[in-house]
Design a protein around this motif. Structure first.
Motif, PDB file in Angstrom:
ATOM      1  N   GLN A 272       0.796  -1.205   0.004  1.00  0.00           N
ATOM      2  CA  GLN A 272      -0.003  -0.231  -0.184  1.00  0.00           C
ATOM      3  C   GLN A 272       0.976   1.293  -0.032  1.00  0.00           C
ATOM      4  OE1 GLN A 272      -2.741  -0.535   3.114  1.00  0.00           O
ATOM      5  NE2 GLN A 272      -4.075   1.206   2.730  1.00  0.00           N
ATOM      6  N   MET A 273       1.925   1.242   0.823  1.00  0.00           N
ATOM      7  CA  MET A 273       2.788   2.508   0.988  1.00  0.00           C
ATOM      8  C   MET A 273       3.590   2.360  -0.502  1.00  0.00           C
ATOM      9  SD  MET A 273       2.539   4.140   3.725  1.00  0.00           S
ATOM     10  CE  MET A 273       4.083   5.012   4.066  1.00  0.00           C
ATOM     11  N   LEU A 274       3.592   1.427  -0.970  1.00  0.00           N
ATOM     12  CA  LEU A 274       4.486   1.654  -2.399  1.00  0.00           C
ATOM     13  C   LEU A 274       3.750   2.097  -3.377  1.00  0.00           C
ATOM     14  CD1 LEU A 274       6.263  -1.936  -2.829  1.00  0.00           C
ATOM     15  CD2 LEU A 274       7.431   0.294  -2.558  1.00  0.00           C
ATOM     16  N   ILE A 275       2.554   2.699  -3.111  1.00  0.00           N
ATOM     17  CA  ILE A 275       1.476   3.273  -4.315  1.00  0.00           C
ATOM     18  C   ILE A 275       2.050   4.741  -4.382  1.00  0.00           C
ATOM     19  CG2 ILE A 275      -0.760   3.988  -5.006  1.00  0.00           C
ATOM     20  CD1 ILE A 275      -1.628   1.137  -3.868  1.00  0.00           C
ATOM     21  N   PRO A 276       2.118   5.539  -3.327  1.00  0.00           N
ATOM     22  CA  PRO A 276       2.436   6.796  -3.588  1.00  0.00           C
ATOM     23  C   PRO A 276       3.878   6.911  -4.006  1.00  0.00           C
ATOM     24  CG  PRO A 276       2.161   6.445  -1.120  1.00  0.00           C
ATOM     25  CD  PRO A 276       1.639   5.356  -1.925  1.00  0.00           C
ATOM     26  N   ALA A 277       4.717   6.149  -3.395  1.00  0.00           N
ATOM     27  CA  ALA A 277       6.185   6.061  -3.876  1.00  0.00           C
ATOM     28  C   ALA A 277       6.378   5.737  -5.303  1.00  0.00           C
ATOM     29  CB  ALA A 277       6.936   5.157  -3.175  1.00  0.00           C
ATOM     30  N   ALA A 278       5.647   4.915  -5.825  1.00  0.00           N
ATOM     31  CA  ALA A 278       5.617   4.569  -7.173  1.00  0.00           C
ATOM     32  C   ALA A 278       5.104   5.741  -8.191  1.00  0.00           C
ATOM     33  CB  ALA A 278       4.779   3.408  -7.465  1.00  0.00           C
ATOM     34  N   TRP A 351       9.724   8.628   3.141  1.00  0.00           N
ATOM     35  CA  TRP A 351       8.838   7.537   2.954  1.00  0.00           C
ATOM     36  C   TRP A 351       9.061   6.359   3.706  1.00  0.00           C
ATOM     37  CZ3 TRP A 351       9.503   2.879   0.945  1.00  0.00           C
ATOM     38  CH2 TRP A 351       8.604   1.948   0.656  1.00  0.00           C
ATOM     39  N   ALA A 352      10.433   6.218   3.979  1.00  0.00           N
ATOM     40  CA  ALA A 352      10.678   4.721   4.503  1.00  0.00           C
ATOM     41  C   ALA A 352      10.541   4.948   5.979  1.00  0.00           C
ATOM     42  CB  ALA A 352      12.271   4.739   4.620  1.00  0.00           C
ATOM     43  N   THR A 353      10.579   6.319   6.782  1.00  0.00           N
ATOM     44  CA  THR A 353      10.500   6.688   7.845  1.00  0.00           C
ATOM     45  C   THR A 353       8.773   6.271   8.215  1.00  0.00           C
ATOM     46  OG1 THR A 353      12.126   8.248   7.968  1.00  0.00           O
ATOM     47  CG2 THR A 353      10.849   8.203   9.794  1.00  0.00           C
ATOM     48  N   MET A 354       8.164   7.168   7.201  1.00  0.00           N
ATOM     49  CA  MET A 354       6.648   7.081   7.458  1.00  0.00           C
ATOM     50  C   MET A 354       6.302   5.595   7.405  1.00  0.00           C
ATOM     51  SD  MET A 354       5.093  10.208   7.019  1.00  0.00           S
ATOM     52  CE  MET A 354       3.773  10.129   5.624  1.00  0.00           C
ATOM     53  N   PHE A 355       6.760   4.709   6.396  1.00  0.00           N
ATOM     54  CA  PHE A 355       6.433   3.333   6.419  1.00  0.00           C
ATOM     55  C   PHE A 355       6.537   2.683   7.701  1.00  0.00           C
ATOM     56  CE2 PHE A 355       8.176  -0.955   5.408  1.00  0.00           C
ATOM     57  CZ  PHE A 355       6.901  -1.466   5.337  1.00  0.00           C
ATOM     58  N   MET A 356       7.561   2.841   8.204  1.00  0.00           N
ATOM     59  CA  MET A 356       7.995   2.303   9.472  1.00  0.00           C
ATOM     60  C   MET A 356       7.056   2.671  10.738  1.00  0.00           C
ATOM     61  SD  MET A 356      10.767   0.587   8.439  1.00  0.00           S
ATOM     62  CE  MET A 356      11.164  -0.367   9.923  1.00  0.00           C
ATOM     63  N   GLU A 357       6.642   3.903  10.638  1.00  0.00           N
ATOM     64  CA  GLU A 357       5.760   4.326  11.515  1.00  0.00           C
ATOM     65  C   GLU A 357       4.564   3.949  11.316  1.00  0.00           C
ATOM     66  OE1 GLU A 357       5.945   6.634  14.378  1.00  0.00           O
ATOM     67  OE2 GLU A 357       8.185   5.834  14.035  1.00  0.00           O
ATOM     68  N   TRP A 674      12.844  -8.631  11.991  1.00  0.00           N
ATOM     69  CA  TRP A 674      12.818  -8.126  10.688  1.00  0.00           C
ATOM     70  C   TRP A 674      12.337  -6.566  10.831  1.00  0.00           C
ATOM     71  CZ3 TRP A 674      14.562 -10.929   7.155  1.00  0.00           C
ATOM     72  CH2 TRP A 674      14.343 -12.489   6.955  1.00  0.00           C
ATOM     73  N   TYR A 675      11.900  -6.222  11.710  1.00  0.00           N
ATOM     74  CA  TYR A 675      11.583  -4.614  11.950  1.00  0.00           C
ATOM     75  C   TYR A 675      13.091  -3.999  12.121  1.00  0.00           C
ATOM     76  CZ  TYR A 675       9.860  -0.100  13.649  1.00  0.00           C
ATOM     77  OH  TYR A 675       9.721   0.962  13.932  1.00  0.00           O
ATOM     78  N   ASN A 676      14.000  -4.400  12.935  1.00  0.00           N
ATOM     79  CA  ASN A 676      15.030  -3.841  13.178  1.00  0.00           C
ATOM     80  C   ASN A 676      15.824  -3.798  11.814  1.00  0.00           C
ATOM     81  OD1 ASN A 676      14.533  -3.786  15.764  1.00  0.00           O
ATOM     82  ND2 ASN A 676      15.395  -5.927  16.424  1.00  0.00           N
ATOM     83  N   LEU A 677      15.838  -4.857  11.082  1.00  0.00           N
ATOM     84  CA  LEU A 677      16.799  -4.811   9.943  1.00  0.00           C
ATOM     85  C   LEU A 677      16.067  -3.973   8.732  1.00  0.00           C
ATOM     86  CD1 LEU A 677      16.981  -8.786   8.920  1.00  0.00           C
ATOM     87  CD2 LEU A 677      18.450  -7.212   9.955  1.00  0.00           C
ATOM     88  N   LEU A 678      14.457  -3.669   8.799  1.00  0.00           N
ATOM     89  CA  LEU A 678      14.148  -2.778   7.842  1.00  0.00           C
ATOM     90  C   LEU A 678      14.766  -1.249   8.369  1.00  0.00           C
ATOM     91  CD1 LEU A 678      10.409  -3.797   7.481  1.00  0.00           C
ATOM     92  CD2 LEU A 678      12.165  -3.494   5.714  1.00  0.00           C
ATOM     93  N   ARG A 679      14.609  -1.172   9.799  1.00  0.00           N
ATOM     94  CA  ARG A 679      14.999   0.258  10.411  1.00  0.00           C
ATOM     95  C   ARG A 679      16.519   0.392   9.946  1.00  0.00           C
ATOM     96  NH1 ARG A 679      12.173   3.434  14.069  1.00  0.00           N
ATOM     97  NH2 ARG A 679      14.352   4.630  14.628  1.00  0.00           N
ATOM     98  N   GLY A 680      17.209  -0.404  10.047  1.00  0.00           N
ATOM     99  CA  GLY A 680      18.595  -0.360   9.814  1.00  0.00           C
ATOM    100  C   GLY A 680      18.970   0.006   8.453  1.00  0.00           C
TER     101      GLY A 680
END
Lengths: 856, 856
Positions: A272-278, A351-357, A674-680
């Motif tokens: 879903q979050m990829l839609i605006p990014a795309a 966007w990445a920060t928004m996605f994590m949040e 996985w969350y930590n890896l994504l954050r990293g």
């Protein structure tokens, strides 16, 4: 459930709930009544008298152990499965082996019956040599367990204007919602005691408790497989035709458990979050397309009047070339190298920060809806391998800790060593391939070399990546096994980290090489840098590295996803299934007829086992890396990722529903490591993008030229400014082109892309002042970009609360309700006691669950 | 407490607990029995008949409101205090005013009695015009409340080898522990229901509930002050003689509540953590002292053979000078500018991370010990000011939201504007002072100018900082009031953020100016940069800016702490106390005699009110900033901070115990927004230190010279390399020195510290290639330093678990115990019900609290 009168209400509702969501005609026992909840399989031998041993096994009662296991599970102690491998070690006489298996089976089954489970055997009916032990957990057993665990009571949510708006939104987006769920957001939320469980989980928890010893029984070959049954396929989820719809997360979680539910929820949020990014990515790309004709540097390159002769790109074999032949590359580069890209990479970092949040909030919401707020991960059990190792060491009277420590010490450098070795190996391989192609003596082939190399290099890379991916998976597993981690959880985490490091390095090393190293340390004409004897470092065409980076990213993303999705996720399970069927020695027609006669649990036997979510997460996280890390050089990455993920969701769904045995439902509060890896990754992405913009693209040199060196403040003359002069008489002996007259005239001075002193300065070929000024600007940009984006990310992080407002309010309200409930119960107890002492007749109290529901 | 038979055990233990820790002879009612728990003061008027009004006040019953308040407090709804300001607004007739006060007092007191509290009035006995309302919360009232809240039951901790080691450590460090606490770590931890409270808090919670309306009563002048009483002084804490001991945190928390307890715990952890930092800092400083004689650059500067003539440091008034006069500064600079400093700033960045982690763990441990794990911040009440504003707007039939929004929009730019204006103002002021001093026509004074300026500038700055600090405090409060925040909590947070920004900018602007701007944008001889007409930007002496930065830091830290501690924290409260006494019109002898006769609650009346912890935290956080932000230029900062904090702890303790009224105990789980500010500071510290090392110190230029330009790889010739040449004929008209023969000879070419092209190049005075190369290296260092340190910090963060292992284990065990307890209770209930239906005689059940304690 007679003694649970007060819980009957909720339990009944749960029962009906199950009836609604469960299968209408699920697999049952032969009586057609009792449902099959779990299946164990074993090899059937020729009947043997079950000897009750009076040897030293007699005093080892699995029964006792299992009972203890049940009680310790409840009190959270360590399970007694520790003792099982001990027997396994003691048991050396092979003649006792089969007897022992049969004996332990009987013991185990007796115990299951004692706990209250109902069993039915199905030995070699249709599949010769394999026996099925079907297990049914009757209602009253679950009720008894429910008594220990406290079930939840329904209470009413307060509804308000917001709810109505939500309802309206829900109505508008109705076509996007799958049809399986009630077509209205649930208004009733269950209030639960902190230690309440849902019935579904109760069932599997009960089974898991009872089967605590099953791992060692499986390990010793007493049983060959253990799995709960597949119920139904969800047409509304595991189908490509519903790709535009939301996923029925609630149902997925009911069917597969929280852990898999969270995976699909995460995948959904990500997609879903990829839609605006795309969309933004496409706009940025289109901006590049629209402005390509106004780009002065590429106009200058393409202009035939600028008759610039460039120095040869390789020793001897190559000759001088005209800059205007790089016209196409220069124009194409502009598509990905324009000011909009800078904006886009800032956008993607946020966007990445928004996605994590967003995911944190979604997870919190799911935790609340799924009643996981009070849930804590259970204490982990020791892995059988670890226990065996410990046991073996104990037997050998050796201290095991040195070995474990050694394994630890060994594995980390090995891991790093393997990673680096292969990364450099691949780079060297690329250089040598390239050199070999250039060196080919066929002069007519050389003209096509560039095109050939560009096209094939990326494909070769892709193939290497895919092959090495599988190798690395095995290496990671091997390294982790070396370490002998103590518990399943630590095993999984270590395996994931290792696999991640290796696969990530594998997928990104060619990209990193292209972005940051290719064409950097090449030296200059007359003083090239050579590696391993005579291989010259690769150079880029004018503005060519970025283009190649794009091609590499594009091919890697498309190819990896297509091949890995289709081949590995669909093909290999199919092949495995086929092989498994082949083993039962039948031809295809027979097979099909035979299939028709098989029952559900027998069909499931042919499915592959569930191998965990790690491969799925891993694939997605590497894609996330592609989307965020190098987005500055490839704004279409989010679009590609989006298209892939729309397919991926349904593909995974299909796989889980049809291709593998239904996994035992596992609880989980979050997606764990996985969350930590994504954050990293999203942190690393900021610095990588900063470097891509400032070092890979020409953004900074252009700015510097425009504001520091341009005579009229425009970009005119930029191309000339980036090219240094080289006197062909300064070629090192043996490196001058073999065909100096290739262009039709004799070349005295050729140009090359670098900032170096002019021929007529005191120190020709030294790095010029412009070089250092531009380097300083590039570095300053990195610092500014990194800190500004980090600040903005932190700000976004701080701005968006981790827990959605409505959920935190709801949790607060529920806490108060709990206190009220508790007080009422206390009062009721007092009343009861008072009644008792007054010897008054017993009056049924009002249920504590029936407290006043807040009005809607 | 008769109906609480099952809770009697724990309650009794609590009672005895209180008897042990509480005062032996606390202030009591006149009967000498009932203890005074709370005091309200009011102005005594001439007796007036208490008229029961039949006007519109009659239908507004405070009594009802308070009762509702009690019930809503329990159910977590919004308190009805909203209505109080409404009356205040309706009430305009002044003649009713005194009557109304008396009426509301009576109503309020009636209500208190109704709740069960006991009151005693003490009107104008010794202090004329002031009446005291002493309040006692009797045991049975607390018991009744306890019934609602569920008290905790003692359970036994499992003890093990670790515990024994701890015991040993505890024995060894015994002299460090205060004598007030039982000289052995408590082995018994109380198991509590999630919503249990301690008795101490129960009391104050009860009082707070009852006094919900008190704020508005205070605001309207019905009562003049409200405070609980001071009990005893703790000789083992609030005394300088015990500075080396741990603080009795448990006791502090019992006496002052969790919020203040956490402050002192935090201050303790901070001070403790400063010890290693101070030691390493001193070692780094000593390393600088030891190597000062081997430092080649300062040797070269001091060498009289290097007869280098420098360009004048100001226009006209100044003349040429010899480089060797900067010898002292250069040698002193080396103390703070050597390679060890780089190591130290990395160390301090990691130290900051370790400190944050350590505090998180300590906080977690305290939360566990203090039973706050299940505690959640109560919902905040609306501020009276906000309510009044809302009410006024409502009365004026205006929508209030635009005003609030306007306040919001107004305050943020205002805040930023004020900050920047004053920061630049101070800098300009500095420049003009400096210029004025230089311009002084007295030639004999000019020689002393440097020394004078250096010495006075820092002191002037300090005075400005201290004065502006107070101004900024007021500005922040005014800005926050403009915003009219909704709740007390948001008011506090906004005030803190504003105060922090302003005070921080105030304290650090001269330091930042010295570190990063002074001597940067000065231009070059013949082309100086002028601001506001003819003020030349300040220049540094050779290697002088770092030295001045050190002096500034040193004076700011020492001076600020000494002056603010002594003057503001000790002096001003004493003066305020004096003034308050003066108001009661007595001379000192009378005063002392009179003091002897006063009772505890009357003495406390003369103490200052508790103004919150914000000033204490603010002081410490600015100190933390000094310690971490510019540690690269002043390694002794941690030592100074340590020395200050050892005093600060006891000073604050003394203040809280003797100088201010005992604050109402407030609960808190953490240190709130301060933690975020600390985290932010430690993040900013990394980048600031990176810039200090690379831009303020000569670390990078030296490295670059050694590895890129030095002919023999040594530092010889570095000083010459950093100096550019200037032809005195290129001075702008009117800027050449008035006394060109000052040195005794005619100067043709003078030197200045900058990297510029030589006189004989094509573009003299342009920035040279060396400048850009060194700039690039400086920037590269910043990137490397920042990312490496951030990575290491993240690694440390990840390595140290947030919750100590033993605490997380203990929490897990307690959860299991809770479940067991719950089950037993359920079983007991069933048994009771069964007994009842069987009409068997009542058998007293075993208490659920008496479950089997795990064996030690």
């Amino acid at each position: 459930c007679t003694d649970l009168s007060r819980w009957r209400g909720p339990l009944n509702s749960l029962k009906s709930d199950e009836a609604a969501s469960g299968p209408k005609q699920g697999p049952t026992f032969q009586d057609g009544q009792r449902r099959v909840d779990y299946v164990l399989t074993y090899h059937v031998q020729k009947p043997q008298s079950v000897r009750r041993k009076t040897s030293r096994f007699a005093d080892y009662r699995i029964l006792r152990s299992l009972r203890r296991s049940l009680s310790t599970m409840r009190s959270g102690g360590t399970p007694p499965s520790k003792e099982d491998p001990e027997i396994a070690a003691h048991k050396h006489r092979l003649d006792y082996h089969e007897d022992d298996k049969r004996f332990r089976q009987t013991e185990f089954e007796d115990n299951l019956r004692e706990v209250g489970l109902e069993l039915e055997k199905d030995e070699g009916n249709k599949i010769p040599g394999i026996g099925f032990l079907k297990i049914h957990a009757p209602w009253n057993v679950l009720c008894r367990e429910a008594e220990f665990m406290k079930l939840k009571m329904p209470t009413k949510k307060v509804c308000n204007v917001v709810e109505r708006i939500n309802l309206f939104i829900h109505k508008v987006t109705a076509p996007l919602h799958p049809k399986v769920e009630p077509n209205r957001p649930q208004n009733v939320k269950h209030l639960s005691h902190p230690f309440s469980r849902e019935k579904q989980h109760l069932k599997f928890d009960l089974l898991k408790m009872t089967f605590t010893g099953i791992t060692s029984l499986l390990g010793n070959g007493v049983y060959t497989a253990a799995y709960p049954l597949h119920d139904i396929l969800y047409e509304e989820w595991a189908s490509y035709s519903v790709f535009y719809k939301y996923q029925p997360i609630g149902l997925i979680r009911k069917y597969f458990g929280e852990k898999i539910g969270l995976y699909f929820a995460w995948l959904g949020v990500y997609t879903q979050m990829l839609i605006p990014a795309a969309i933004v990515g496409v706009i940025v790309f289109l901006y590049g397309c629209a402005t390509v004709d106004n780009d002065i540097p590429s106009m200058e390159i393409c202009d035939p009047r600028n008759n610039i002769t460039m120095c040869p790109l390789c020793d001897r074999a190559c000759s001088y070339w005209k800059l205007k032949t790089a016209c196409g590359t220069a124009r194409a580069s502009h598509l990905f190298d324009n000011p909009a890209t800078v904006f886009f990479s800032i956008f993607m970092a946020l966007w990445a920060t928004m996605f994590m949040e967003h995911w944190k909030r979604r997870q919190m919401r799911l935790n609340y809806i799924w009643d996981l707020t009070g849930f804590e991960e259970e204490e982990d059990h020791h892995r059988a391998e670890y226990e065996i190792q410990v046991m073996q060491k104990t037997l050998k009277k050796q201290d095991m800790s040195p070995k474990v420590v050694k394994g630890f010490l060994l594995s980390f450098p090995l891991q790093i060593g393997v990673t680096f070795a292969v990364v450099f190996g691949v780079i060297l391989y690329r250089i040598s391939i390239r050199a070999a192609l250039h060196m080919s003596s066929n002069p007519t082939a050389r003209s096509n070399i560039r095109a050939t190399v560009k096209g094939t290099a990326a494909v070769i890379n892709l193939v290497i990546i895919i092959i090495m991916d599988e190798v690395y998976g095995a290496v990671a597993r091997w390294l982790t096994l070396l370490e002998v981690p103590k518990t399943d959880k630590s095993f999984e985490e270590r395996l994931i980290i290792k696999t991640f490091v290796l696969k990530f390095a594998n997928a990104f090393s060619p990209i990193v090489y292209l972005a940051f190293f290719r064409g950097r340390m090449v030296g200059r004409p007359g003083d090239y840098v050579y590696v391993i004897g005579s291989y010259r470092m690769e150079e880029c065409a004018h503005a060519g590295c970025l283009m190649e980076l794009c091609i590499q990213l594009c091919i890697t993303m498309l190819g990896k996803q297509l091949i890995q999705n289709n081949l590995f996720e669909i093909g290999i399970p199919k092949i495995k299934k086929l092989i498994r069927r082949r083993k039962s020695d039948m031809d295809s027609q027979q097979q099909e007829d035979y299939n028709m006669t098989l029952e559900r649990h027998e069909k499931d036997h042919f499915l592959g086992p569930f191998v965990g979510l790690s491969p799925e997460y891993m694939e997605m996280i590497i894609q996330f890396g592609m989307v965020t890390l190098f987005v500055a050089s490839f704004p279409l990455a989010p679009l590609f990722a989006l298209l892939n993920n729309i397919i991926e969701i349904r593909l995974d769904a299909k796989k889980f529903v049809t291709e593998v045995r239904r996994p035992i439902a596992a609880r989980a509060k979050d997606i764990g490591i996985w969350y930590n890896l994504l954050r990293g990754l999203s942190k690393v992405a900021v610095i990588v993008n900063a470097f891509v913009i400032s070092f890979t693209s020409d953004f900074i040199p252009r700015l510097v030229y425009q504001y520091m060196y341009s005579p009229d403040g425009s970009m005119h003359g930029f191309v000339n400014h980036t090219l240094s002069y080289f006197n062909v008489s300064d070629f090192q002996p043996g490196t001058a082109p073999l065909q100096p007259m290739h262009l039709g005239y004799e070349v005295q001075i050729c140009r090359y892309k670098d900032y170096r002193e002019t021929l007529w300065s005191n120190t020709p070929y030294d790095l010029s002042k412009e070089f250092w000024a531009i380097l300083a600007c590039r570095l300053a940009f990195v610092i500014v970009f990194q800190n500004v984006v980090m600040l903005m990310s932190d700000f976004v992080d701080w701005l968006i609360p981790d827990i959605p407002k409505d959920i935190s309010l709801q949790i607060h309200k529920e806490k108060i309700l709990m206190v009220e409930l508790f007080m009422k119960e206390e009062e009721g107890k007092k009343l009861l006691r008072d009644n008792h002492t007054n010897q008054s007749p017993f009056q049924p109290r009002s249920r504590p669950a029936s407290h006043t529901p807040s009005k809607c």
